[in-house]
Design an enzyme around this catalytic site. Structure first.
Site, PDB file in Angstrom:
ATOM      1  N   CYS A 285      24.456  -5.332 135.881  1.00  0.00           N
ATOM      2  CA  CYS A 285      23.059  -4.932 136.012  1.00  0.00           C
ATOM      3  C   CYS A 285      22.798  -4.635 137.484  1.00  0.00           C
ATOM      4  O   CYS A 285      23.167  -5.410 138.358  1.00  0.00           O
ATOM      5  CB  CYS A 285      22.168  -6.073 135.522  1.00  0.00           C
ATOM      6  SG  CYS A 285      20.481  -6.000 136.139  1.00  0.00           S
TER       7      CYS A 285
ATOM      8  N   LYS B 136      51.808 -27.190 125.212  1.00  0.00           N
ATOM      9  CA  LYS B 136      50.771 -27.320 124.199  1.00  0.00           C
ATOM     10  C   LYS B 136      51.243 -26.874 122.812  1.00  0.00           C
ATOM     11  O   LYS B 136      52.024 -25.926 122.693  1.00  0.00           O
ATOM     12  CB  LYS B 136      49.568 -26.464 124.600  1.00  0.00           C
ATOM     13  CG  LYS B 136      48.869 -26.927 125.862  1.00  0.00           C
ATOM     14  CD  LYS B 136      48.357 -28.331 125.707  1.00  0.00           C
ATOM     15  CE  LYS B 136      47.148 -28.653 126.542  1.00  0.00           C
ATOM     16  NZ  LYS B 136      45.948 -27.901 126.262  1.00  0.00           N
TER      17      LYS B 136
ATOM     18  N   TYR C 177      25.821 -57.948 136.974  1.00  0.00           N
ATOM     19  CA  TYR C 177      24.569 -57.338 137.412  1.00  0.00           C
ATOM     20  C   TYR C 177      24.457 -55.916 136.858  1.00  0.00           C
ATOM     21  O   TYR C 177      23.445 -55.530 136.283  1.00  0.00           O
ATOM     22  CB  TYR C 177      24.508 -57.340 138.941  1.00  0.00           C
ATOM     23  CG  TYR C 177      23.240 -56.756 139.507  1.00  0.00           C
ATOM     24  CD1 TYR C 177      22.094 -57.537 139.627  1.00  0.00           C
ATOM     25  CD2 TYR C 177      23.194 -55.426 139.929  1.00  0.00           C
ATOM     26  CE1 TYR C 177      20.911 -57.009 140.142  1.00  0.00           C
ATOM     27  CE2 TYR C 177      22.026 -54.890 140.437  1.00  0.00           C
ATOM     28  CZ  TYR C 177      20.885 -55.679 140.548  1.00  0.00           C
ATOM     29  OH  TYR C 177      19.737 -55.143 141.052  1.00  0.00           O
ATOM     30  N   ASP C 178      25.576 -55.151 137.021  1.00  0.00           N
ATOM     31  CA  ASP C 178      25.596 -53.779 136.519  1.00  0.00           C
ATOM     32  C   ASP C 178      25.370 -53.754 135.011  1.00  0.00           C
ATOM     33  O   ASP C 178      24.637 -52.914 134.491  1.00  0.00           O
ATOM     34  CB  ASP C 178      26.936 -53.105 136.826  1.00  0.00           C
ATOM     35  CG  ASP C 178      27.025 -52.740 138.295  1.00  0.00           C
ATOM     36  OD1 ASP C 178      25.971 -52.782 138.967  1.00  0.00           O
ATOM     37  OD2 ASP C 178      28.130 -52.430 138.758  1.00  0.00           O
TER      38      ASP C 178
ATOM     39  N   LYS D 112      51.218 -35.787 124.485  1.00  0.00           N
ATOM     40  CA  LYS D 112      49.995 -35.673 125.275  1.00  0.00           C
ATOM     41  C   LYS D 112      48.843 -36.124 124.403  1.00  0.00           C
ATOM     42  O   LYS D 112      48.474 -35.452 123.437  1.00  0.00           O
ATOM     43  CB  LYS D 112      49.801 -34.226 125.712  1.00  0.00           C
ATOM     44  CG  LYS D 112      48.633 -34.033 126.663  1.00  0.00           C
ATOM     45  CD  LYS D 112      48.585 -32.594 127.155  1.00  0.00           C
ATOM     46  CE  LYS D 112      47.617 -32.421 128.305  1.00  0.00           C
ATOM     47  NZ  LYS D 112      46.253 -32.839 127.986  1.00  0.00           N
TER      48      LYS D 112
ATOM     49  N   CYS E 165      16.260  -6.675 132.017  1.00  0.00           N
ATOM     50  CA  CYS E 165      15.299  -6.027 132.904  1.00  0.00           C
ATOM     51  C   CYS E 165      15.287  -4.505 132.770  1.00  0.00           C
ATOM     52  O   CYS E 165      14.458  -3.837 133.386  1.00  0.00           O
ATOM     53  CB  CYS E 165      15.576  -6.404 134.367  1.00  0.00           C
ATOM     54  SG  CYS E 165      17.057  -5.648 135.056  1.00  0.00           S
TER      55      CYS E 165
ATOM     56  N   GLU F 122      45.190 -42.791 129.029  1.00  0.00           N
ATOM     57  CA  GLU F 122      44.265 -42.105 128.141  1.00  0.00           C
ATOM     58  C   GLU F 122      43.569 -43.094 127.220  1.00  0.00           C
ATOM     59  O   GLU F 122      44.236 -43.917 126.579  1.00  0.00           O
ATOM     60  CB  GLU F 122      45.067 -41.083 127.310  1.00  0.00           C
ATOM     61  CG  GLU F 122      44.245 -39.957 126.754  1.00  0.00           C
ATOM     62  CD  GLU F 122      44.074 -38.799 127.749  1.00  0.00           C
ATOM     63  OE1 GLU F 122      44.474 -38.954 128.936  1.00  0.00           O
ATOM     64  OE2 GLU F 122      43.526 -37.761 127.346  1.00  0.00           O
TER      65      GLU F 122
ATOM     66  N   CYS G 115      15.793  -8.459 138.494  1.00  0.00           N
ATOM     67  CA  CYS G 115      16.197  -8.885 137.159  1.00  0.00           C
ATOM     68  C   CYS G 115      15.963 -10.384 137.022  1.00  0.00           C
ATOM     69  O   CYS G 115      16.559 -11.175 137.746  1.00  0.00           O
ATOM     70  CB  CYS G 115      17.671  -8.556 136.928  1.00  0.00           C
ATOM     71  SG  CYS G 115      18.289  -9.162 135.356  1.00  0.00           S
TER      72      CYS G 115
END
Length: 751
Positions: A447, A324, A46-47, A128, A432, A184, A453
């Site tokens: 600011c 990393k 259905y989806d 990774k 501004c 992953e 502003c």
DNA sequence: GTGCCTCGAGTTCC
DNA sequence: CTCGAGGCAC
């Protein structure tokens, strides 16, 4: 369904035919579903039909039928992917960039577990994968749904698409009754290049890198397109399981392999930091020949019982870290520096770069953080980039921090144009014209225009409708900005959103008749807005965008006060005390300055106390102020910020106008954990043998208890190990319940 | 007063 | 995702 033509390749005639057929099929399925007890179509099918219908309509909007299934209840072409709440949160990992960070990681784990530096402790190390994470839920060995990570709590339902991936089994044998496999989704280099070549042949847009290609393919509305894309999957973790997979991470991975999942062949067991680093180097050497993108190495504590003991920080597990690879660097020219104004008025400089490819993506903007970052020298004179400032026209080195946010790492002074001048940071707001002021000790310049502003006003409105706040479907940042500038239906403050329907009814030119709008979309917008007239107190609090009050503080405040009336009353009552404390802070600061000029030691606290005494705060105000700053997670800075917002006439009036439009401000759910220690204040003393202090604290907090360092009248329970001294004595004096470590473990059901 | 740790607010590209 | 700063424990 499998031999269907991809939506991308449909001719207009085919599309019209198919839309008719789909309307028919879905209408019949609806009748069957609501009329009989036995639906004739599976939910997944259905989806899939509904998604395909939406995809075709998206490509041929003018072919959309009057009886389009997209307009039926529960269907929304924009929200074609449903949401799935993860049974176990999908967390991210903290990062290590240097070998030294890995040493620290090992050290902190040993300290948490109270292990000696030479005690055996094994870790797994694996590449990774640079793709997108996916959670697959199996019940009784059948794939029931697949969800993206999303925000970690709720992800998108991509089941139909996941089913088309060969490396994702739809059935498992010998699996636990409930098993959530996480891993992953990625695309290999070869498949990526072939896909891009095909896209070019068909005159369609190519992808910048394999990760984007994988993400784009998985999020196709039309599963037939996903099927045609060569996605792959590595399993490396799990969420909810009805029976333990194994005793160690390594065994668990083997088990996932045995169940039919692809697991990464470079996963190794390491018995020391040296072995971890050695494996990292090995993987780094092979990086170019692996055939798929990786961005580092993940280390995990191998023993699953230890993983459980280590548990989680707010967003990351303590037992894992991502090491990393160094970020890719690129040189390019800085074409200009623009200033953006955020909702708090912060002026943020953004580098406009000559477009350059960094890590597979073309970058043309980069953040420059603040004034000091451009100048190359911090407020205390410390050097940034070796003291080199950044000038328009410079050659700059760019990288993507965390492989995402472009930043400027370095400047090539030898290529600096002779006429290049130091950048002059504006001292007025570019939007501004109000003065832009940098508070003493702050890094940002702000600011001072407030809601005058336009930039601040718009950003504040965007924040109000954002995901963590009102989260109104169909009213995102773009729409809010458009409404802000709209002549017929202006929205300049939150309350205006809730009067849109009434104002539109009075207008001659209706929203429904505008370009880009129609009867349905206008109706849907008004309905989505009305749905938010009942709003949880914390969301409202967060949505107001009061400085220093984020999602967590808003939740803390809602819990502490329990209702909207309670917090407004308390803030009004505390106002005199807030003013006195601000005056006292200023007196203290003045004293510090004067003392510095006169070369004597400052008597800061004396100055503060004198100012407070002079202010003569009414007792009721003092009490309300004390209650506020003693609330969990709230300190004087947040308290002042809150008080200012609610006492400012304009701001308060806007808040009151908003509240008047709401039907109900829901009080927070009381944290009714079933644990007997939920809501209790617990103190640990003496030596603990079965767990470390940090562990005991984390565990108690996870069960909803508050852990304090010393015994007071507020203490509910003392857990005393051998060697308990003064704290046990004090607890006895105060008649506070005292138990030993075993008693505690029994109490919380960990015995 | 000092040093974690968590939170808030900023940012990019698709 | 990162930086700066606020909160809180030591």
């Amino acid at each position: 369904m499998n031999e269907r033509v991809a939506v991308e390749a449909l001719t207009e005639d085919q599309a019209r035919d198919e839309l008719g057929r789909l309307a028919d099929i879905l209408a019949r399925a609806n009748t069957a579903y609501h009329g009989d007890d036995a639906p004739e179509m599976s939910d997944a099918d259905y989806d899939a039909f509904k998604q395909r219908n939406a995809a075709i309509e998206a490509r041929f909007p003018h072919l959309k039928r009057a009886d389009s299934p997209s307009d039926q209840v529960g269907a929304d072409p924009v929200e074609a992917f449903g949401k799935i709440r993860h049974a176990v949160r999908m967390l991210s990992l903290s990062n290590a960039f240097e070998a030294e960070d890995v040493v620290d990681f090992d050290r902190s784990i040993r300290s948490y577990l109270n292990l000696k530096a030479d005690a055996p402790l094994a870790y797994t190390a694996e590449p990774k994968i640079d793709g997108l994470s996916l959670s697959l839920r199996y019940e009784a060995g059948r794939l029931v749904h697949a969800a993206t990570r999303g925000d970690g709590v709720t992800g998108e339902n991509v089941t139909a698409n996941a089913r088309t991936i060969d490396e994702i089994p739809t059935r498992l044998t010998d699996a636990p009754e409930v098993l959530e496999v996480r891993g992953e989704v990625y695309m290999s280099h070869a498949d990526f290049e072939a896909l891009n070549a095909r896209q070019t042949d068909r005159g369609q847009k190519t992808f910048a890198n394999p990760r984007n290609a994988a993400a784009g393919s998985l999020r196709q509305l039309d599963a037939a397109i996903t099927k045609a894309r060569p996605l792959r999957f590595f399993a490396y973790a799990w969420g909810e399981v009805s029976a333990p997979l194994a005793d160690t991470q390594m065994q668990a991975i083997d088990r996932l392999g045995a169940l039919g999942f692809a697991v990464n062949p470079l996963t190794r067991l390491c018995r020391s930091v040296d072995e971890m680093i050695a494996h990292y180097r090995r993987i780094e050497d092979q990086r170019a020949t692996l055939g798929y993108d990786i961005d580092g190495v993940v280390y995990k504590v191998d023993d699953l019982a230890l993983q459980q003991r280590l548990g989680f920080r707010s967003t990351t597990p303590r037992w894992a870290i991502a090491h990393k690879f160094p970020a890719e660097l690129a040189w390019t020219r800085l074409d200009g520096i623009d200033i953006q104004v955020g909702r708090t008025g912060a002026l943020s400089p953004v580098a406009r770069l000559h477009p350059v490819t960094v890590g597979g993506v073309v970058v043309s903007n980069a953040t420059l953080h603040n004034e000091d970052y451009i100048a190359g020298r911090g407020a205390k004179g410390e050097e940034i980039r070796g003291g080199k400032d950044i000038r328009v026209g410079d050659w700059v080195q760019v990288y993507r921090a965390g492989d995402v946010i472009p930043k400027v790492a370095d400047v090539d002074l030898s290529k600096r144009p002779e006429e290049a001048e130091p950048y002059r940071f504006p001292d007025t707001c570019p939007e501004c014209g109000s003065p832009a002021i940098r508070e003493e000790g702050d890094a940002v310049r702000r600011c001072t225009g407030g809601l005058i502003c336009p930039a601040q006003a718009v950003e504040k409105l965007k924040h109000f409708v954002s995901r963590g706040a009102m989260d109104i479907e169909g009213l995102g940042a773009k729409q809010v900005e458009a409404f802000y500038h709209d002549d017929h239906l202006p929205v300049t403050e939150p309350a205006d959103i809730f009067t849109l329907r009434a104002r539109d009814a009075e207008n001659l030119s209706k929203l429904a008749n505008r370009d880009g709008w129609g009867e349905t979309s206008a109706k849907n917008l008004f309905q989505a807005i009305d749905e938010k007239r009942i709003i949880p107190m914390a969301r409202l609090m967060f949505g107001l965008g009061i400085r220093h009050v984020g999602e967590v503080a808003a939740e803390d405040l809602a819990r502490h006060y329990g209702g909207w009336a309670a917090i407004t009353t308390a803030l009004d009552a505390a106002r005199p005390a807030a003013l006195a404390h601000r005056a006292a802070d200023e007196a203290a600061e003045a004293e510090r300055q004067v003392a510095q000029d006169e070369g004597r030691r400052a008597r800061v606290s004396d100055a503060r106390n004198a100012a407070l005494a002079e202010a003569d705060i009414p007792p009721r105000a003092a009490e309300a102020w004390a209650d506020l700053i003693n609330a969990d997670g709230i300190g004087p800075v947040m308290a002042l910020s809150l008080s200012d917002a609610f006492a400012n006439d304009h701001e308060r009036a806007a808040i009151d106008r908003l509240v008047a439009e709401l039907t109900e401000i829901e009080p927070p759910e009381s944290r009714a954990t079933d644990s007997p220690v939920a809501g209790k204040t617990v103190v640990f003393t003496g030596s603990l043998e079965k767990m470390t202090r940090a562990e005991a604290k984390a565990r108690a907090e996870a069960l909803g208890a508050k852990v304090a360092g010393s015994v007071s009248a507020k203490t509910d329970l003392l857990v005393a190990g051998p060697g308990a001294g003064s704290k046990a004595k004090k607890a006895a004096e105060l008649d506070i319940e005292t138990i030993d470590e075993d008693g505690w473990l029994t109490l919380i059901g960990d015995a």
